[in-house]
Design an enzyme around this catalytic site. Sequence first.
Site, PDB file in Angstrom:
ATOM      1  N   HIS A  79       0.833  -1.210   0.000  1.00 53.12           N
ATOM      2  CA  HIS A  79       0.000   0.000   0.000  1.00 53.12           C
ATOM      3  C   HIS A  79       0.866   1.258   0.000  1.00 53.12           C
ATOM      4  CE1 HIS A  79      -2.470   3.011   2.417  1.00 53.12           C
ATOM      5  NE2 HIS A  79      -3.082   2.928   1.253  1.00 53.12           N
TER       6      HIS A  79
ATOM      7  N   GLU B 184       1.939   1.876  -3.458  1.00 56.59           N
ATOM      8  CA  GLU B 184       0.822   2.388  -4.269  1.00 56.59           C
ATOM      9  C   GLU B 184       0.715   3.909  -4.130  1.00 56.59           C
ATOM     10  OE1 GLU B 184      -3.287   3.701  -3.646  1.00 56.59           O
ATOM     11  OE2 GLU B 184      -3.239   1.656  -2.841  1.00 56.59           O
ATOM     12  N   HIS B 185       0.863   4.417  -2.903  1.00 57.51           N
ATOM     13  CA  HIS B 185       0.873   5.868  -2.702  1.00 57.51           C
ATOM     14  C   HIS B 185       2.030   6.520  -3.468  1.00 57.51           C
ATOM     15  CE1 HIS B 185      -1.819   7.014   0.874  1.00 57.51           C
ATOM     16  NE2 HIS B 185      -2.177   5.790   0.535  1.00 57.51           N
TER      17      HIS B 185
ATOM     18  N   GLU C 254      -3.631   8.168   7.887  1.00 52.99           N
ATOM     19  CA  GLU C 254      -4.742   7.434   7.280  1.00 52.99           C
ATOM     20  C   GLU C 254      -5.163   6.272   8.176  1.00 52.99           C
ATOM     21  OE1 GLU C 254      -5.353   4.483   3.426  1.00 52.99           O
ATOM     22  OE2 GLU C 254      -3.828   6.051   3.337  1.00 52.99           O
TER      23      GLU C 254
END
Length: 508
Positions: A99, A102-103, A179
């Site tokens: 993840h 992905e950012h 987040e």
Amino acid sequence: MIAATLRRTLVPALLFSVAFAPQTFAQDGQTKPQEKTAESAGADVQDVAVPEEEVTSFTLDNGLQVVVLPDNRAPVVTQMIYYKVGAADEGPLETGVAHFLEHLMFKGTSNHPEGEFSKKVAEHGGQENAFTSDDYTGYYQQVASDQLEMIMGYEADRMSNLVLTDEVVLPERDVIMEERRSRVGNEPQAQLSEIVQATLFTNSRYGTPVIGYEQDIADLTREDAIAFYDRYYTPSNAILLIAGDVTVDEVRDLAEKTYGKVEQRADVGERIRPQEPEPRAERTVTLRDARVTQPSFSTSYLVPSSTTASGNEAAALDVLSDVLGGGSTSRLYRGLVIDKAIAAGAGSDYQSSALENGVFALYGTPRGGASLDEVEAATKAAIDDLIENGISEEELERAKNRVRKGVIYLRDSQTAMARQYATALATGRTIEDVDQWPERIEAVTVEDVNAVARKYLKPERSVTGYLLPETPDGSQPATPRTATGQIDAPLPAGSAPAASGMVEDNPS
């Protein structure tokens, strides 16, 4: 980037449980098709215009698989690229790195500065997003069809030319930490979802959260991200799907011109992961939190996915989910919400889109003066009755019709259908598997549904999670029921890791 939704696609992913997933982690990339009309067994499912063109697939010299879904109803095109790597491929001390990368893919490359790709998509009235699941990481854009070459060029560029420095990486790590705090630390339902997932998957990597554990995120480095990128973000480990107002020849030419120039820089090899052993004991977990105003429960069963199921078991599980809790005429909704009026909500969900194990979940929330015990007991009674007496032919036909409608309405959406194919290909299935799904549903019999219910809806295959409020004086009321392997988790706010499944991000 700000996370938009979190699921276990699936879907994607894990939809761990509706009861525990206000922001779905999915898993599935693939979620169960949503109906657009009221349920009725006799409804006509032939009234939806769907593309007639066949799906075409070819492979570039560098190993990139390209799939084309022509759909000429509007001058719009969707590009999706799925890398066959997700959170379940991470090492034990690097949870969250898939993840994290992905950012970072939205940072600049050696050819284009940070933000340029997104700005170009927005300038042309397009939209984009990205998501990470247990089994794959996906990126997509939708623009006018005359902008296809532009988005293919940008996406191909960041497959091999990403530039990562500490100045870029470290602030983004802080973004993900925040987040996590907002999506999980502030959400008791998300906290419990992760605990349930970790209890259901004791050895499989599906037991760890896609977003990562807080302590692991804090330790992620630029070197970790680059190593993950260099190992997995290579053409032969990716699937490019183009859907919309295009021709196969046009896509082939543009793919060769853009992605064809990307060199194959790694051999990923076979995906070898720890496997989940056969479960032996019923387990429960309980989370109490002062912010909980309505108690709820969810029971999750370890079942095969569409990839690992034998014969037609996956289709039978899909039908079983619909019969039990797929809509207003399902057994759970009709029995608990309408007839007995003891539940505000009750239903089921089969999370089938995974490379390895799937999850079959049941959930319920009490209504009015009813207790959680009553709702759970009524749910258990419905399961026991189905296992003992089976389903009827009438229930089977109603369920088949709803599933058929869902498939057809799914095909009516360019992006939904593209995602369906991409998810299937990224989790070990084929184009033919997607195309033949309606026929497999049609082939399901009463005996098939009864067999999977009796085989998989066993207590020892389950984990039940209870989300309970704390009493005004701070004491903790008893868990609704006690089972072998109970884990009591009265966790303070923010102390539990993020729920597992899919993390879908909106790069805005």
